[in-house]
Scaffold this motif. Sequence first.
Motif, mmCIF file in Angstrom:
data_model
loop_
_atom_site.group_PDB
_atom_site.id
_atom_site.type_symbol
_atom_site.label_atom_id
_atom_site.label_comp_id
_atom_site.label_asym_id
_atom_site.label_seq_id
_atom_site.Cartn_x
_atom_site.Cartn_y
_atom_site.Cartn_z
ATOM 1 N N LYS A 4 3.473 -48.660 7.942
ATOM 2 C CA LYS A 4 4.913 -48.845 7.735
ATOM 3 C C LYS A 4 5.168 -49.609 6.434
ATOM 4 O O LYS A 4 4.431 -50.515 6.082
ATOM 5 C CB LYS A 4 5.518 -49.633 8.885
ATOM 6 N N VAL A 5 6.233 -49.217 5.744
ATOM 7 C CA VAL A 5 6.651 -49.909 4.532
ATOM 8 C C VAL A 5 8.076 -50.401 4.749
ATOM 9 O O VAL A 5 8.931 -49.657 5.233
ATOM 10 C CB VAL A 5 6.583 -48.988 3.290
ATOM 11 N N ALA A 6 8.297 -51.665 4.415
ATOM 12 C CA ALA A 6 9.619 -52.264 4.567
ATOM 13 C C ALA A 6 9.975 -52.987 3.279
ATOM 14 O O ALA A 6 9.118 -53.211 2.416
ATOM 15 C CB ALA A 6 9.628 -53.235 5.758
ATOM 16 N N LYS A 37 15.382 -57.650 6.090
ATOM 17 C CA LYS A 37 14.453 -56.614 5.620
ATOM 18 C C LYS A 37 14.422 -55.488 6.637
ATOM 19 O O LYS A 37 14.878 -55.659 7.762
ATOM 20 C CB LYS A 37 13.042 -57.181 5.441
ATOM 21 N N GLY A 38 13.883 -54.349 6.234
ATOM 22 C CA GLY A 38 13.753 -53.239 7.179
ATOM 23 C C GLY A 38 12.931 -52.122 6.596
ATOM 24 O O GLY A 38 12.527 -52.156 5.427
ATOM 25 N N HIS A 39 12.680 -51.122 7.438
ATOM 26 C CA HIS A 39 11.810 -50.012 7.047
ATOM 27 C C HIS A 39 12.468 -49.097 6.024
ATOM 28 O O HIS A 39 13.662 -48.833 6.084
ATOM 29 C CB HIS A 39 11.406 -49.204 8.288
ATOM 30 N N VAL A 40 11.634 -48.633 5.096
ATOM 31 C CA VAL A 40 12.062 -47.701 4.059
ATOM 32 C C VAL A 40 12.267 -46.326 4.698
ATOM 33 O O VAL A 40 11.371 -45.806 5.362
ATOM 34 C CB VAL A 40 11.013 -47.624 2.922
ATOM 35 N N THR A 45 14.021 -45.671 -2.283
ATOM 36 C CA THR A 45 13.112 -46.591 -2.958
ATOM 37 C C THR A 45 13.119 -47.898 -2.166
ATOM 38 O O THR A 45 14.017 -48.139 -1.350
ATOM 39 C CB THR A 45 13.569 -46.891 -4.400
ATOM 40 N N GLU A 46 12.152 -48.740 -2.424
ATOM 41 C CA GLU A 46 12.104 -50.032 -1.740
ATOM 42 C C GLU A 46 13.340 -50.872 -2.068
ATOM 43 O O GLU A 46 13.895 -51.536 -1.194
ATOM 44 C CB GLU A 46 10.824 -50.800 -2.101
ATOM 45 N N LEU A 47 13.799 -50.819 -3.325
ATOM 46 C CA LEU A 47 14.969 -51.607 -3.721
ATOM 47 C C LEU A 47 16.242 -51.113 -3.010
ATOM 48 O O LEU A 47 17.051 -51.922 -2.538
ATOM 49 C CB LEU A 47 15.144 -51.589 -5.240
ATOM 50 N N THR A 85 3.428 -53.053 5.105
ATOM 51 C CA THR A 85 3.624 -53.554 3.755
ATOM 52 C C THR A 85 5.101 -53.893 3.601
ATOM 53 O O THR A 85 5.956 -53.072 3.936
ATOM 54 C CB THR A 85 3.232 -52.488 2.711
ATOM 55 N N VAL A 86 5.392 -55.104 3.119
ATOM 56 C CA VAL A 86 6.785 -55.509 2.922
ATOM 57 C C VAL A 86 6.988 -55.961 1.475
ATOM 58 O O VAL A 86 6.250 -56.810 0.976
ATOM 59 C CB VAL A 86 7.208 -56.649 3.881
#
Length: 139
Positions: A4-6, A37-40, A45-47, A85-86
């Motif tokens: 997971k990516v956040a 924060k939260g999941h992409v 994009t992450e931003l 990954t955050v």
Amino acid sequence: MVGKVAAGFVIFRRKAAAVEYLLLQTSYGIHHWTPPKGHVDPGETELVTAFRETWEEAGLEKTDLKIFQDCAKILHYNVNNKPKTVHYWLAELINPNADVKLSHEHQAYKWLPLKEACDCVGYKDMQDVLVQFEKYLAK
């Protein structure tokens, strides 16, 4: 596999001569404290995710914030034995009239100076992010 990516913002405000950080208390699990924060989502994009999650979880808009894109940190850890990954960026609340409005995912929020914020978050990696961002602001 990445897992997971956040993404999110470590939001601060200047109160008199002090810097205070915004922490939200989750309404699930062990009720830990965290920056918004939260999941992409697919295609984000992450931003973009950081802005969306900050709006959804804290009610703060892009225009309420100044983002320091040169002050960022990526954390890697496991949640339920799965990698996560955050991405965090430092952000200043520049709208003094902005109100924090919590979503159902959180039950409380606090603005805290560095030491209290570190005590509140509990996790060493998040404490390190707060300390690193504070050093950036002191420059």
